[in-house]
Design an enzyme around this catalytic site. Structure first.
Site, PDB file in Angstrom:
ATOM      1  N   HIS A   1       0.902  -1.248  -0.023  1.00 21.20           N
ATOM      2  CA  HIS A   1      -0.134   0.120  -0.006  1.00 21.20           C
ATOM      3  C   HIS A   1       0.835   1.266  -0.034  1.00 21.20           C
ATOM      4  CE1 HIS A   1      -3.508  -2.562   1.766  1.00 21.20           C
ATOM      5  NE2 HIS A   1      -3.574  -2.396   0.540  1.00 21.20           N
TER       6      HIS A   1
ATOM      7  N   GLU B   1       1.127  -5.052  11.088  1.00 23.25           N
ATOM      8  CA  GLU B   1       0.867  -3.470  11.103  1.00 23.25           C
ATOM      9  C   GLU B   1       1.578  -2.896  12.045  1.00 23.25           C
ATOM     10  OE1 GLU B   1      -1.411  -2.140   9.023  1.00 23.25           O
ATOM     11  OE2 GLU B   1      -2.793  -4.063   8.179  1.00 23.25           O
TER      12      GLU B   1
ATOM     13  N   GLU C   1       1.941   3.703   3.028  1.00 18.82           N
ATOM     14  CA  GLU C   1       2.486   3.110   4.196  1.00 18.82           C
ATOM     15  C   GLU C   1       3.909   3.343   4.184  1.00 18.82           C
ATOM     16  OE1 GLU C   1       0.492  -0.559   4.802  1.00 18.82           O
ATOM     17  OE2 GLU C   1      -1.459   0.369   4.484  1.00 18.82           O
TER      18      GLU C   1
ATOM     19  N   HIS D   1       3.059  -3.801   6.855  1.00 16.88           N
ATOM     20  CA  HIS D   1       1.936  -2.739   6.591  1.00 16.88           C
ATOM     21  C   HIS D   1       1.833  -1.794   7.864  1.00 16.88           C
ATOM     22  CE1 HIS D   1      -0.677  -4.595   3.377  1.00 16.88           C
ATOM     23  NE2 HIS D   1       0.262  -5.668   3.590  1.00 16.88           N
TER      24      HIS D   1
ATOM     25  N   ARG E   1      -3.271   4.826  -2.058  1.00 16.10           N
ATOM     26  CA  ARG E   1      -2.985   3.681  -1.473  1.00 16.10           C
ATOM     27  C   ARG E   1      -2.622   2.472  -2.664  1.00 16.10           C
ATOM     28  NH1 ARG E   1      -5.765   0.167   2.705  1.00 16.10           N
ATOM     29  NH2 ARG E   1      -6.492  -1.531   1.544  1.00 16.10           N
TER      30      ARG E   1
END
Length: 313
Positions: free
Chosen positions: A75, A279, A78, A204, A134
């Site tokens: 993405h 994440e 990020e 992520h 994104r």
């Protein structure tokens, strides 16, 4: 006298967020500087023709007994993700004595495959045009409706919950599974290396989660206890290097359903046992706009998590 800056052969600093040319230049630098251990493999090209560059790191200098895949930047917005992956590379390749001591039998004999920027077109677009972009840059002429969410484009339970068939949505899954050259290249390369690959870790942001399959539904695979046990060790390792708490659990239950993700594909199609989406920081204060001061602390957390995966799996 004017001070002279020492030229080290690359532009990476881990004190600011770097564009693709700097990161790819660093991978090339490592391959030139450590040719017995490092090589760069171009596994494909993005839809706009940018290279998907993988660094293969073989600390033992030969073919390892097992392998791990680590990627970032699927993405575009990020930015901490590619930064953290490049930090892991830098630490393992250039400071091996720190990280391999006492772990030689396991870690040193692995082959490591790193793809820091999985979505190079989107990443560059987020630097040059739209910081919060994104998706990739398919159909770039369509403005805000351009692009496919590469993490909804993988061919395991593609097109289900948590994805969309509306090109204007940020979770647009694409025209079909693996319709995008970026996801197809990752799939083809990873499958060519199985069953050697024992773990698949994709970074992520944000939220501070360690997630394992499944993402397509609120279910868990039969061996979820093994995945959960290693994930909790990863969370403990992050805390041991001064990091914050990370929440552990299956992806759809702990975060939200997301079909067509690379982690589900790695587990369900490539049959890689230890598959995780991490994440990274933070929990929302800065979100995607995480200040560059966080790169090194988050990089240390990511490295601790990865080393734990290898030692525990």
């Amino acid at each position: 006298m004017p001070s002279c800056k020492i030229f080290v052969g690359h532009r990476m600093t881990w004190q600011s967020y770097h564009q693709m040319s700097d990161m790819h230049g660093y991978l090339d630098y490592l391959a030139q500087t450590y040719p017995q251990m490092c090589s760069v493999i171009t596994i494909g090209q993005s839809i706009e023709g940018r290279a998907l560059k993988v660094l293969k790191f073989s600390p033992s200098g030969g073919q390892g007994r097992g392998a791990i895949w680590i990627d970032g930047g699927i993405h575009a917005r990020e930015w901490i993700s590619p930064a953290a992956v490049s930090y892991i590379i830098q630490e393992l390749v250039e400071n091996p004595e720190v990280h391999f001591k006492g772990r030689e039998e396991t870690i040193k004999k692995m082959d490591w495959y790193f793809l820091p920027i999985s979505n190079p077109d989107g990443y560059e677009h987020s630097h040059m045009r739209d910081r919060l972009w994104r998706k990739n840059r398919a159909d770039s002429h369509k403005g805000s409706c351009a692009g496919t969410d590469l993490n909804r484009n993988f061919g395991y339970r593609w097109g289900g919950a948590g994805s969309s068939q509306d090109p204007c949505r940020e979770i647009f899954a694409g025209r079909s599974a693996f319709s995008e050259p970026e996801s197809a290249a990752i799939s083809n390369f990873v499958k060519s290396k199985t069953p050697n690959i024992k773990a698949y870790v994709t970074f992520h942001s944000y939220g501070q989660y360690i997630l394992y399959p499944w993402g397509y539904d609120r279910k868990v695979p039969p061996d979820y206890r093994d995945l959960d046990q290693v994930a909790r060790k990863m969370a403990a390792a992050i805390r041991s290097v001064g990091g914050p708490s990370y929440t552990v659990g299956s992806a759809a239950t702990t975060l939200y359903p997301a079909s067509g993700g690379s982690d589900d594909w790695a587990k369900g199609s490539a049959r890689i046992k230890y598959t995780y989406t991490i994440e990274l920081r933070d929990t929302g204060r800065y979100g995607f706009i995480l200040p560059a001061d966080y790169i090194k602390p988050v990089g240390r957390e990511a490295l601790a998590a990865v080393l734990t995966t290898i030692m525990s799996g």
